[in-house]
Design a protein around this motif. Structure first.
Motif, PDB file in Angstrom:
ATOM      1  N   GLY A 108      22.683  10.721 -20.532  1.00  0.00           N
ATOM      2  CA  GLY A 108      21.982  11.006 -21.777  1.00  0.00           C
ATOM      3  C   GLY A 108      20.533  11.386 -21.578  1.00  0.00           C
ATOM      4  N   GLU A 109      19.826  11.492 -22.689  1.00  0.00           N
ATOM      5  CA  GLU A 109      18.404  11.811 -22.637  1.00  0.00           C
ATOM      6  C   GLU A 109      17.604  10.562 -22.270  1.00  0.00           C
ATOM      7  OE1 GLU A 109      17.340  14.856 -22.888  1.00  0.00           O
ATOM      8  OE2 GLU A 109      19.360  15.592 -23.289  1.00  0.00           O
ATOM      9  N   GLU A 110      16.298  10.730 -22.135  1.00  0.00           N
ATOM     10  CA  GLU A 110      15.438   9.641 -21.677  1.00  0.00           C
ATOM     11  C   GLU A 110      15.510   8.438 -22.616  1.00  0.00           C
ATOM     12  OE1 GLU A 110      10.798   9.047 -20.315  1.00  0.00           O
ATOM     13  OE2 GLU A 110      11.717  11.039 -20.378  1.00  0.00           O
ATOM     14  N   GLY A 111      15.530   8.676 -23.921  1.00  0.00           N
ATOM     15  CA  GLY A 111      15.625   7.581 -24.874  1.00  0.00           C
ATOM     16  C   GLY A 111      16.932   6.819 -24.747  1.00  0.00           C
ATOM     17  N   GLU A 112      18.019   7.541 -24.463  1.00  0.00           N
ATOM     18  CA  GLU A 112      19.314   6.901 -24.294  1.00  0.00           C
ATOM     19  C   GLU A 112      19.342   6.070 -23.020  1.00  0.00           C
ATOM     20  OE1 GLU A 112      21.886  10.245 -24.431  1.00  0.00           O
ATOM     21  OE2 GLU A 112      21.996  10.289 -26.617  1.00  0.00           O
ATOM     22  N   VAL A 113      18.631   6.525 -22.004  1.00  0.00           N
ATOM     23  CA  VAL A 113      18.536   5.756 -20.765  1.00  0.00           C
ATOM     24  C   VAL A 113      17.804   4.446 -21.015  1.00  0.00           C
ATOM     25  CG1 VAL A 113      17.602   5.727 -18.422  1.00  0.00           C
ATOM     26  CG2 VAL A 113      18.650   7.804 -19.318  1.00  0.00           C
ATOM     27  N   PHE A 114      16.761   4.483 -21.828  1.00  0.00           N
ATOM     28  CA  PHE A 114      16.036   3.258 -22.172  1.00  0.00           C
ATOM     29  C   PHE A 114      16.963   2.268 -22.868  1.00  0.00           C
ATOM     30  CE2 PHE A 114      13.701   0.824 -25.407  1.00  0.00           C
ATOM     31  CZ  PHE A 114      12.864   0.094 -24.577  1.00  0.00           C
ATOM     32  N   ILE A 115      17.785   2.773 -23.791  1.00  0.00           N
ATOM     33  CA  ILE A 115      18.755   1.922 -24.487  1.00  0.00           C
ATOM     34  C   ILE A 115      19.740   1.319 -23.486  1.00  0.00           C
ATOM     35  CG2 ILE A 115      20.654   1.904 -26.153  1.00  0.00           C
ATOM     36  CD1 ILE A 115      19.109   4.087 -27.706  1.00  0.00           C
ATOM     37  N   ALA A 116      20.176   2.147 -22.519  1.00  0.00           N
ATOM     38  CA  ALA A 116      21.107   1.663 -21.497  1.00  0.00           C
ATOM     39  C   ALA A 116      20.473   0.551 -20.667  1.00  0.00           C
ATOM     40  CB  ALA A 116      21.546   2.813 -20.596  1.00  0.00           C
ATOM     41  N   LEU A 117      19.183   0.662 -20.366  1.00  0.00           N
ATOM     42  CA  LEU A 117      18.491  -0.379 -19.609  1.00  0.00           C
ATOM     43  C   LEU A 117      18.399  -1.672 -20.416  1.00  0.00           C
ATOM     44  CD1 LEU A 117      15.619   1.712 -17.997  1.00  0.00           C
ATOM     45  CD2 LEU A 117      17.441   0.510 -16.763  1.00  0.00           C
ATOM     46  N   VAL A 118      18.194  -1.541 -21.731  1.00  0.00           N
ATOM     47  CA  VAL A 118      18.147  -2.717 -22.595  1.00  0.00           C
ATOM     48  C   VAL A 118      19.516  -3.404 -22.626  1.00  0.00           C
ATOM     49  CG1 VAL A 118      17.849  -3.499 -24.984  1.00  0.00           C
ATOM     50  CG2 VAL A 118      16.270  -1.812 -24.013  1.00  0.00           C
ATOM     51  N   ARG A 119      20.586  -2.597 -22.599  1.00  0.00           N
ATOM     52  CA  ARG A 119      21.951  -3.127 -22.628  1.00  0.00           C
ATOM     53  C   ARG A 119      22.377  -3.722 -21.288  1.00  0.00           C
ATOM     54  NH1 ARG A 119      25.245   0.975 -22.637  1.00  0.00           N
ATOM     55  NH2 ARG A 119      27.083  -0.255 -23.139  1.00  0.00           N
ATOM     56  N   LEU A 120      21.673  -3.389 -20.213  1.00  0.00           N
ATOM     57  CA  LEU A 120      22.105  -3.774 -18.869  1.00  0.00           C
ATOM     58  C   LEU A 120      22.318  -5.273 -18.687  1.00  0.00           C
ATOM     59  CD1 LEU A 120      22.819  -2.764 -16.052  1.00  0.00           C
ATOM     60  CD2 LEU A 120      20.385  -2.873 -15.451  1.00  0.00           C
ATOM     61  N   PRO A 121      21.451  -6.149 -19.230  1.00  0.00           N
ATOM     62  CA  PRO A 121      21.706  -7.588 -19.050  1.00  0.00           C
ATOM     63  C   PRO A 121      23.042  -8.051 -19.632  1.00  0.00           C
ATOM     64  CG  PRO A 121      19.454  -7.208 -19.781  1.00  0.00           C
ATOM     65  CD  PRO A 121      20.164  -5.895 -19.895  1.00  0.00           C
ATOM     66  N   LEU A 122      23.617  -7.251 -20.515  1.00  0.00           N
ATOM     67  CA  LEU A 122      24.917  -7.599 -21.100  1.00  0.00           C
ATOM     68  C   LEU A 122      26.046  -6.806 -20.444  1.00  0.00           C
ATOM     69  CD1 LEU A 122      23.559  -7.837 -24.691  1.00  0.00           C
ATOM     70  CD2 LEU A 122      24.938  -9.629 -23.646  1.00  0.00           C
ATOM     71  N   PHE A 123      25.866  -6.516 -19.144  1.00  0.00           N
ATOM     72  CA  PHE A 123      26.824  -5.704 -18.395  1.00  0.00           C
ATOM     73  C   PHE A 123      28.230  -6.276 -18.433  1.00  0.00           C
ATOM     74  CE2 PHE A 123      25.219  -8.892 -15.509  1.00  0.00           C
ATOM     75  CZ  PHE A 123      26.336  -9.290 -14.795  1.00  0.00           C
ATOM     76  N   ALA A 124      28.359  -7.604 -18.486  1.00  0.00           N
ATOM     77  CA  ALA A 124      29.682  -8.240 -18.384  1.00  0.00           C
ATOM     78  C   ALA A 124      30.262  -8.627 -19.735  1.00  0.00           C
ATOM     79  CB  ALA A 124      29.603  -9.474 -17.489  1.00  0.00           C
ATOM     80  N   MET A 125      29.690  -8.131 -20.821  1.00  0.00           N
ATOM     81  CA  MET A 125      30.125  -8.591 -22.139  1.00  0.00           C
ATOM     82  C   MET A 125      31.598  -8.308 -22.393  1.00  0.00           C
ATOM     83  SD  MET A 125      28.314  -8.075 -25.813  1.00  0.00           S
ATOM     84  CE  MET A 125      29.027  -8.760 -27.307  1.00  0.00           C
TER      85      MET A 125
END
Length: 258
Positions: free
Chosen positions: A140-157
């Protein structure tokens, strides 16, 4: 942002999920599930699940629009109710229902011999879902990458949600076979908790009231606090369940399923 950095969050998420899953798989006693293809089947089913859950969500959205003439996120005058309803119909119910069906299919094919193998099958479906979801979200775009980084701690959800589902189904089967009490309680836990948790998490993030009504100052603080509480709470719960699954692995392996 370079093309390489764009793919870092999804690769990290899939890598961490795979690491924790392999550790859980090797934890089975007296030995891991054999042959190896038995555990690959639920992973493969999980890869298909996001496509079907997305189709189901589109079906719900289209149906509501046609029948009521409004968006699925505008069903009531209350933005908080819309947030919960939207999260339930577009993620909490749709995704967990599809994964539940695939867990049942995997159980039918794999024929798990103990409660712990039910947990592994649930985790495997969740792993497959995570892999495909991260693939679909990547690039995705840069903003979507930021969202993905925010979601990263919930990788195993997804893995944790489906481990709960697998545990509930396994304990339900075990209690019924042995005549022990609690079979219905375990089934309710395995079915309701993943849907409830997923719904609340999605209503606080993807369908947060602030996103649905960005220009309404009266909900901004409440919506931000709600998002923070659910994010932190979900991360704590995610790792708590992973640790409990590890702690109780040997005990779950000692509960046979005929």
């Amino acid at each position: 942002m370079s093309n390489v950095l764009v793919y870092v969050p999804p690769v990290l998420s899939v890598g961490l999920c795979t690491f924790f899953f392999v550790r859980a798989y090797k934890r089975e006693v007296p030995e891991p599930m054999k042959p190896w293809w038995r555990i690959v089947i639920p992973v493969a089913l999980g890869l298909v699940a996001p496509w079907l859950s997305t189709g189901l969500a589109i079906l719900f959205s289209g149906g509501v629009k046609k029948l009521l003439g409004v968006s699925i996120l505008q069903l009531t005058p209350n933005v908080y109710a819309n947030s919960l309803l939207g999260a339930f119909l577009l993620a909490g119910f749709t995704e967990e229902f599809v994964k539940f069906i695939f867990i049942l299919i995997a159980i039918k094919i794999v024929k798990p011999a103990k409660v712990y193998e039910y947990v592994l099958i649930g985790m495997a479906v969740g792993l497959g879902f995570c892999i495909m979801e991260e693939y679909l979200y990547s690039g995705g775009e840069e903003g979507e990458v930021f969202i993905a980084l925010v979601r990263l701690p919930l990788f195993a959800m997804h893995m944790v949600l489906d481990a709960i589902m697998g545990l509930g189904l396994g304990m339900h089967k075990y209690c019924k076979q042995t005549g022990r009490p609690g079979a219905k309680r375990w089934l309710r836990l395995g079915l309701i908790l993943p849907v409830l948790w997923h719904t609340l998490y999605d209503s606080a993030t993807v369908k947060n009231p602030l996103i649905l009504a960005p220009d309404d100052p009266s909900i901004q603080t409440v919506a931000l606090v709600y998002a923070g509480i659910m994010m932190v709470g979900s991360i704590v719960l995610e790792f708590t369940i992973l640790m409990q699954l590890k702690k109780n692995a040997e005990r779950s392996c000692a509960l046979p399923i005929v």
